[in-house]
Design a protein around this motif. Structure first.
Motif, PDB file in Angstrom:
ATOM      1  N   TYR A  53       0.840  -1.198   0.000  1.00 13.96           N
ATOM      2  CA  TYR A  53       0.000   0.000   0.000  1.00 13.96           C
ATOM      3  C   TYR A  53       0.875   1.249   0.000  1.00 13.96           C
ATOM      4  O   TYR A  53       0.641   2.186  -0.763  1.00 13.96           O
ATOM      5  N   ASP A  54       1.892   1.252   0.866  1.00 15.35           N
ATOM      6  CA  ASP A  54       2.801   2.388   0.908  1.00 15.35           C
ATOM      7  C   ASP A  54       3.556   2.547  -0.413  1.00 15.35           C
ATOM      8  O   ASP A  54       3.789   3.665  -0.869  1.00 15.35           O
ATOM      9  N   ASP A  55       3.926   1.423  -1.032  1.00 15.60           N
ATOM     10  CA  ASP A  55       4.580   1.480  -2.347  1.00 15.60           C
ATOM     11  C   ASP A  55       3.657   2.128  -3.376  1.00 15.60           C
ATOM     12  O   ASP A  55       4.101   2.934  -4.209  1.00 15.60           O
ATOM     13  N   ASP A  63      -4.509   8.162  -1.386  1.00 14.97           N
ATOM     14  CA  ASP A  63      -5.227   7.325  -0.429  1.00 14.97           C
ATOM     15  C   ASP A  63      -6.693   7.177  -0.853  1.00 14.97           C
ATOM     16  O   ASP A  63      -7.255   6.090  -0.832  1.00 14.97           O
ATOM     17  N   ALA A  64      -7.294   8.288  -1.279  1.00 18.11           N
ATOM     18  CA  ALA A  64      -8.703   8.280  -1.697  1.00 18.11           C
ATOM     19  C   ALA A  64      -8.912   7.374  -2.913  1.00 18.11           C
ATOM     20  O   ALA A  64      -9.889   6.625  -2.981  1.00 18.11           O
ATOM     21  N   VAL A  69     -11.019   2.366  -5.260  1.00 20.75           N
ATOM     22  CA  VAL A  69     -10.820   1.226  -6.155  1.00 20.75           C
ATOM     23  C   VAL A  69     -10.944  -0.108  -5.407  1.00 20.75           C
ATOM     24  O   VAL A  69     -11.542  -1.051  -5.906  1.00 20.75           O
ATOM     25  N   PHE A  70     -10.412  -0.161  -4.210  1.00 20.75           N
ATOM     26  CA  PHE A  70     -10.372  -1.424  -3.480  1.00 20.75           C
ATOM     27  C   PHE A  70     -11.467  -1.571  -2.426  1.00 20.75           C
ATOM     28  O   PHE A  70     -11.412  -2.482  -1.601  1.00 20.75           O
ATOM     29  N   LYS A  71     -12.486  -0.714  -2.448  1.00 22.58           N
ATOM     30  CA  LYS A  71     -13.518  -0.758  -1.409  1.00 22.58           C
ATOM     31  C   LYS A  71     -14.293  -2.072  -1.396  1.00 22.58           C
ATOM     32  O   LYS A  71     -14.746  -2.513  -0.359  1.00 22.58           O
TER      33      LYS A  71
END
Length: 119
Positions: A53-55, A63-64, A69-71
């Motif tokens: 995620y950090d990458d 972040d938004a 996308v992954f919700k």
């Protein structure tokens, strides 16, 4: 029935009871070990997910965008260090680092009895 046969029969019955309990105890121990292993595996995967995620954030994703996308994946945005919402940083100030103050001795005052009024 001889005494030996009598004792053997009771001993067999007691062992049957113990064997059943031991079997369920072994099953419980196996299940507990699997849960422990699964929790450890989950912690490792969550660390890997946080790194990925950090990458993605460093690669330019916001972040938004990632949350949108992954919700539907069923995995929340990676918890990345920092403070939780609603918490504040602890600040260092003279008030928090000052030497303790000695308590002041109370001085005896005039006695007040019921019926006395303030002047």
């Amino acid at each position: 029935m001889s005494t030996d046969q009598f004792e053997d029969e009771y001993t067999r019955q007691l062992h049957d009871l113990i064997d059943g309990r031991m079997s369920s105890g072994r099953n419980l121990a196996t299940a507990a070990a699997r849960v422990r292993d699964a929790r450890e595996a989950l912690r490792e995967q969550e660390k890997s997910y946080t790194v990925a995620y950090d990458d993605a954030l460093r690669a330019g994703w916001t972040d938004a965008e990632l949350k949108r996308v992954f919700k539907d994946v069923g995995v929340e945005a990676a918890a990345r260090g920092g403070r939780r919402k609603g918490t504040s940083r602890r600040r260092s100030s003279a008030a928090t680092t000052a030497e303790p103050v000695e308590p002041v001795e109370e001085q005896p005052g005039p006695e007040i009895t019921p019926g006395d009024t303030a002047a």
